[in-house]
Every structure is written in C-alpha cells, then in structure tokens.
Design an enzyme around this catalytic site. Sequence first.
Site, PDB file in Angstrom:
ATOM      1  N   HIS A  36       0.833  -1.205   0.000  1.00 46.42           N
ATOM      2  CA  HIS A  36       0.000   0.000   0.000  1.00 46.42           C
ATOM      3  C   HIS A  36       0.870   1.259   0.000  1.00 46.42           C
ATOM      4  CE1 HIS A  36      -3.427  -2.608   0.953  1.00 46.42           C
ATOM      5  NE2 HIS A  36      -4.212  -1.575   0.671  1.00 46.42           N
ATOM      6  N   GLU A  37       1.936   1.230   0.766  1.00 47.37           N
ATOM      7  CA  GLU A  37       2.832   2.387   0.820  1.00 47.37           C
ATOM      8  C   GLU A  37       3.523   2.601  -0.533  1.00 47.37           C
ATOM      9  OE1 GLU A  37       4.798   5.661   2.375  1.00 47.37           O
ATOM     10  OE2 GLU A  37       3.153   4.483   3.247  1.00 47.37           O
TER      11      GLU A  37
END
Length: 527
Positions: free
Chosen positions: A451-452
């Site tokens: 996600h990052e």
Amino acid sequence: DRLWSRLSKVNVISFSSSPMAISDEPQLLRNGSVRIGSVLLRRRPSATSVNGLFDSSSTVEGESSGEELVKDSSSDDSVSSDQNIDASPEQDRVNYISAIQFTYRPSVPAHRRIKESPLSSDNIFRQSHAGLFNLCIVVLVAVNSRLIIENLMKYGWLIKTGFWFSSKSLRDWPLFMCCLSLAIFPLAAFIVEKLAQQKCIYEPIAVLLHIIITATAILYPILVILRCDSAFVSGVTLMLLACIVWLKLVSYAHTNYDLRALANSIEKGEELPSTLNMDYPYEVSFKSLTYFMVAPTLCYQPRYPRTPFIRKGWVLRQFIKLIIFTGVMGFIIEQYINPIVQNSQHPFKGNLLYAIERVLKLSVPNLYVWLCMFYCFFHLWLNILAELLRFGDREFYKDWWNARTVEEYWRMWNMPVHKWMIRHLYFPCLRSGIPKGAAVLIAFLVSALFHELCIAVPCHIFKLWAFSGIMFQAPLVLITNYLQNKFSNSMVGNMFFWFTFCILGQPMCVLLYYHDLMNRKSKLDQS
C-alpha cells in the site's frame, strides 16, 4: 332454509385485517364453509356453546401457528370452481347479510397470541425494511441533489476539457514503455521453470533466479517513476500493475516448486498424504503461463474452471456501466474532493476543530469515490475480463459491507489478494512453525508495504502514512473481535468498522498526502 341452516353452523377461524374484505362477494363451498374475499367461514364442529369461540381445541385449531392462519386465509387458489354453489341474487344477498353477522362479532376474540412490535429488538431483523430502504434512497437522492446544486453555485463547473487526456500526458511515455517491458519478467520466469523441469539447474539455483526476477520486477518500475516527473494517476497505474506482476510471479514460482516437489516424491515411490488432491500433473506450459498473467487471479494453477462461451451482449452492458461509473468517480474527485482538500489545512498542523470539520466534510465524497472504485474494478472490470477469458471462478469479493469485525472485512473485500495471502504467505508461515499471531502480523506487514509503495512512490513522498494506516488495522482486529464477543451483536462491530473506515481512515490519509505533496511542490518551486 338449507342455506340458513348451514350459515347458522359456521364459525370464524380466519379473517382479514382489512375492513374492505366484507364487501367481497361471498362464495358458499361444498364443505359448508363460506368464502368472502380473504375471510373463511368454516362449519363449527359443535354448536352447543359460544365458549367454543375461545376454546383452542374447537374451531381455532391452528391459532397457535401464524403459518396455518396464512394458509387458511390464502387457500382460495386450492378451491376449484366445481366446489362453488351457484347462487341466485337472493341467495347472494342472504350470504352477504350472514357474513356481516358472523364477521368481527363482539364475541370473536381480537387478540389470539403473543406478538412483538415490528421495531422491537427481538423482532426487528425478522421484518422486511424495504419501505425504509426506499425512504433512505429518496432522502439520499434529495440531499445529494442539493449538495450538487450548492457546489455548482459556489465553484461552478470545475472539470476541464483535458480531464481525460491532455498534452501533458505525453510526458508519461517512459512509464508506458516500462509498462510494456514488464512482459519480460514472466518470460524469464518461464525459462527458469523450464530449465528446472528438465533438471538443467539445481533447485537452489532456480529459487535464487526467481528471487532476482521478482525483485527486479518491482524495483524497476519504482526507479522509473522516481526518475520521471509523471502524473500521479500514471504512477499509481504503473505501480499497481507492477505489484500484480510481482504477486503473480511469486505464485507461479511457488506453485511450480510445490508441484515439482510432489512429482519428485511420486517418482521416488513415496506415499502422499490422503488429504492431498493432485488435480493436475506437473507441467510447464507457456500457454498456461500466458493465460495466468492476463486472468483475473493472483494464484497460479495449470488449469482453471472455464465457462462454455462468451456473452457478448453482457460484456457490452458491463462496459457501458464501467464508463458511466468511471465518469461519476471523476466528477466527484474534480468537483468535490479537490476543492475540499485545497481549502483545508494539514490535519496535524493548525486548528483541531477545523481539521475535524474538513475530515468529516471529505468523508462522504471520499466514500462515494471508494465505492465507485470498488464497483468499477472488482465487479465490472474483473467480470468483463473473466467473461472475455471464460474464467469460471468469479468470486472476486464477498459481502464485506456486512463485516462485523475488521478481520472479516480483510477476508472478504479483496478475494484475489486474500487467496494469495492464504496460499503463499499465511499457511507457509504456519507450516514453518511461526505462531498464528505472528503470521497474521506478517500478512499485515506485507500488505502495508505494498500500500505504501502504490501511493508513496507516485507522490515521491515517503512519510509512511499508508503503511501506518494498514498496520493500525492489526489492533483494530483485536478491538472489533472484543466488541463482537462482548456484545454478541453484529451491529456494534459493523458500525465501528464503518466509522473507522469512513472517518478515521481514508479521508485522513487523503489530507495528509495532499498537504505533503503540496509542500514538496512548493519547495521544488522555491529551489
């Protein structure tokens, strides 16, 4: 006289709650009963006493069951036309007068069994709430219509002609070329597997080569995005595609490694566990790899369930829906979300009440965009792709909106990733002796890392907001599980999930990344 003698022996056992029922034309049946609309007047077994009206053993034999009452009152269709007695107008008048005399008499009990109010806690989920749902739809349409008019009056039409495509998009050609070059990595993985199948390389060498291929498949797009001043949407698209390729390559290598180990065990004459089902033999086929790379799944297997044909008309309808909902999503972003974030402050800098107001104002359009994104990608696009490829297993999501805990949400909302996590991460950790809690934490760690990457790399900002947001889900799993066990009520956990999801989650991340991005641009302009 015969008709009057019959009518004097009937008793009310079922009646309609509508007072208009007595105006329906009566029907005298052969068994002595009289039908008036939905009212059934049946012959009384014993006419010795009016106490039979209150005796549950006499004529009200089915009163303890609501189903039997419904059956009695709705049994008109089971009565054939030959059971009706032809009656003259005079007989109809007599039947009508008799029905009035015997329907809703003061001596007939109006309260026969214990009943709960429809909105009581014990009965609320047994009722149909279709009317209230329609009311919510009407209110939702009215409120959002007012917001649209208010937004247009305040900001005007904000969507520019270059919303879909502009000359600035041509600057992203390195990302497009990088996207096309990702096909090299599945080809390299196929060559490694073919060499391993023919035993031209040792198993540790094959594993090492797969590690190099998968690592390069994710690092190469990251370097291209960081070196180019590309648009955010283009960077996110490339990163999502790179992550999908990485997950597919890991599944391809891991599955073939396991199939190769099982094939070697069979060659040595070892007995396999009875619980292990070999649905397909070990084979390395370029055709199966090509199908897997474009199929809407992240878990490799040599063969998949297939549908018999392609529904072309269905595909066209879904594609039209995809265009419409993509346009709605773009309208909400340009017309609502952009003005809100542009007129906001950093959530952690400035007035706290003002920051809360901005987050709450942003939560509704952000939720609409997220729901449109989910519907467009997980339902429309994946089903279109599955239909074109005749891919049979189309359980891309479950009813995550009914999730009672955060753990249930993560198990149901993205089934391709969930199946990949279970197959290639969670259970391998358990088989390696890692405790269950640590295995869950590792799964959240991998999810937070991706996600990052998908957000921070296109923004050129590494503040770990997305990473922290995903890792914050781990304690939320414990909290929602505790609430579910404490109250034994699905509504508590579900409401807590929606609150954290709509208010504390995504709107806060949007504001954080937007202001960090604006600060970065201002610093670049000053330099």
